[in-house]
Design an enzyme around this catalytic site. Structure first.
Site, PDB file in Angstrom:
ATOM      1  N   THR A   1     -77.077 -10.661  54.986  1.00 10.45           N
ATOM      2  CA  THR A   1     -76.678 -11.745  54.004  1.00 10.45           C
ATOM      3  C   THR A   1     -77.296 -12.664  53.593  1.00 10.45           C
ATOM      4  OG1 THR A   1     -74.983 -13.401  53.963  1.00 10.45           O
ATOM      5  CG2 THR A   1     -75.527 -12.827  56.046  1.00 10.45           C
TER       6      THR A   1
ATOM      7  N   GLU B   1     -76.718 -15.404  53.328  1.00 12.97           N
ATOM      8  CA  GLU B   1     -76.587 -16.712  53.778  1.00 12.97           C
ATOM      9  C   GLU B   1     -77.749 -17.021  55.083  1.00 12.97           C
ATOM     10  OE1 GLU B   1     -74.174 -19.052  53.834  1.00 12.97           O
ATOM     11  OE2 GLU B   1     -73.164 -18.203  51.999  1.00 12.97           O
TER      12      GLU B   1
ATOM     13  N   TYR C   1     -72.264 -18.517  61.073  1.00 12.14           N
ATOM     14  CA  TYR C   1     -72.110 -17.100  60.605  1.00 12.14           C
ATOM     15  C   TYR C   1     -73.549 -16.834  60.241  1.00 12.14           C
ATOM     16  CZ  TYR C   1     -71.428 -13.462  56.762  1.00 12.14           C
ATOM     17  OH  TYR C   1     -71.485 -12.344  56.396  1.00 12.14           O
TER      18      TYR C   1
ATOM     19  N   LYS D   1     -75.720 -13.978  62.041  1.00 14.43           N
ATOM     20  CA  LYS D   1     -76.339 -12.741  61.244  1.00 14.43           C
ATOM     21  C   LYS D   1     -77.810 -12.800  61.381  1.00 14.43           C
ATOM     22  CE  LYS D   1     -72.791 -10.560  59.014  1.00 14.43           C
ATOM     23  NZ  LYS D   1     -72.857  -9.078  58.941  1.00 14.43           N
TER      24      LYS D   1
END
Ligand code: NDP
Length: 391
Positions: free
Chosen positions: A137, A139, A166, A170
């Protein structure tokens, strides 16, 4: 029934937004698609129910298995039974804000869950057969301005700086995937996907929250929309385009990681304006910070009536009404201000080209949400009770 030449895919997170679009794509391509769904106390398969066929029929190409990314023995059993050519690991607790509330669970599912998949493939001796896609991601970048490339984008070489539990979970998934590729010569790839949305996006994600609320306001079912940071900038694409990139990544000769993005960034407030424009509302923003409000400035009658199917006379709103307020509850403890991806590598190496632009995405979501709530209104008028998930 699996014929020897038929490719077999296993999708974790098949009941989510991306899992459902990917399943459709792979079925169109002739795959036998297996998916892992979680046992829940209420239905969680709405996004894939249309793909389900009676399992007693011949040539069933879509099968669901109960499982969970926190349960290694279950994953080993499912992979052993299905012997997939391709695994798409899309399962995750995927909400950034919620990850601050349940960080340990997110680490277990989004981080260690990835390791469990990789290890299952290795334990079963399927390293040479099974290709693995890991849902990484944007992010991971955390929006740190100093880490952008010379052109002002994040690309495959930009350093990571996750700004949420998160993102931190990840990042483990990213590195362990890369590590298994290098350590065991497995075909394991990361797609570093920037935000992608659709009518199937979860109701609490910002874009869907906006299109749902704007639809309800236009239909007279809701008065106001409460938002957090209106100045956050995101690179938004359509999930239908992004699942095509996932598949392309696993069809290459060499396993590599790819950024998938549109290369265009938009402020949350502009997304809101676009959603309101779809129903003919022009919104004016006034005030600053937590005191900022969005005010109804004018309405285009033709657009309103065409998009909602209602007459403007029936609308109980007035010009000058406040339709948007800020609620600090939606601010994150650490915010990612800007995300903008560089899709050069995916466009040149994969030949990936998105079909939707932002306008097309907003329209797709607005048309779908307006239809959803109009159908609910019709059901209520006919005397039925309607249960809707609320944010
Ligand atoms: P969704 O939140 O729509 O779907 C997540 C899926 O994961 C659901 O099927 C969910 O099941 C499943 N899941 C959650 N926890 C577990 C668990 N413990 N075990 C097994 N499955 C679980 O996400 P998206 O479809 O939008 O995203 C797909 C993947 O891509 C995710 O990994 C996400 O983090 C990542 N990603 C998404 C981006 C986006 O913009 N959408 C951007 C970049 C990456 P259930 O239905 O039961 O809740």
């Amino acid at each position: 029934m699996n014929t020897s030449s038929q490719k077999v895919a296993l999708i974790t997170g098949i009941t989510g937004q991306d899992g459902s679009y990917l399943a459709e794509l792979l079925l169109e391509k002739g795959y036998l698609v297996h998916g892992i769904k979680r046992r829940a106390s209420s239905f969680n398969t709405q996004r894939v129910d249309h793909l389900y066929v009676d399992q007693h029929e011949n040539n069933v190409n879509f099968k669901l298995h109960y499982g969970d990314l926190t349960d290694s023995t279950n994953l080993i059993r499912i992979i052993q039974e299905t012997k997939p050519d391709e695994i798409y690991n899309l399962g995750a607790m995927s909400h950034v804000k919620v990850s601050f509330d349940s960080p340990e669970y997110v680490a277990n599912v989004d981080g260690i869950g990835t390791l469990r998949i990789l290890e299952a493939v290795r334990i079963l001796g399927l390293e040479k057969k099974t290709r693995i896609y890991q849902a990484s991601t944007s992010e991971l970048y955390g929006g740190m301005p100093e880490n952008k490339n010379d052109k002002g984008f994040y690309d495959e070489n930009s350093p990571f700086y996750p700004r949420s539990p998160y993102g931190a979970a990840k990042i483990y998934g990213f590195w362990i995937t890369k590590n298994y590729r290098e350590a065991y010569n497995m075909f394991a790839c990361n797609g570093i996907l920037f935000n992608h949305e659709s009518p199937r996006r979860g109701e609490t994600f910002v874009t869907r929250k906006i299109t749902r609320a704007v639809s309800k306001i236009a239909l007279g079912l809701q008065k106001e929309l409460y938002m957090g940071n209106l100045d956050a900038k995101r690179d938004w694409g359509h999930a239908k385009d992004y699942v095509k990139a996932m598949w392309l990544i696993l069809q290459q000769d060499v396993a590599e990681d790819y950024v998938i993005a549109t290369g265009v960034t938009t402020k949350v407030r502009d997304f809101i304006q676009m959603a309101f424009s779809h129903v003919g509302f022009n919104i004016r923003f006034e005030g600053e910070g937590v005191n900022e409000v969005g005010i109804l400035d004018s309405i285009d009658q033709d657009i309103y009536e065409k998009s909602t199917g209602l007459t403007l006379n029936a609308l109980t709103l007035n010009i000058g009404d406040t339709l948007l307020k800020i609620d600090p509850i939606y601010f994150r403890p650490t915010e990612v201000d800007l995300l903008l991806g560089d899709p050069t590598k995916s466009k040149t190496k994969l030949g990936w080209e998105p079909e939707y632009d932002l306008q097309g995405l907003v329209e797709d979501m607005m048309v779908s949400d307006l239809n959803l709530f109009k159908r609910d209104m019709d059901l209520v008028k006919a005397g039925h009770q309607v249960f809707n998930q609320e944010e």
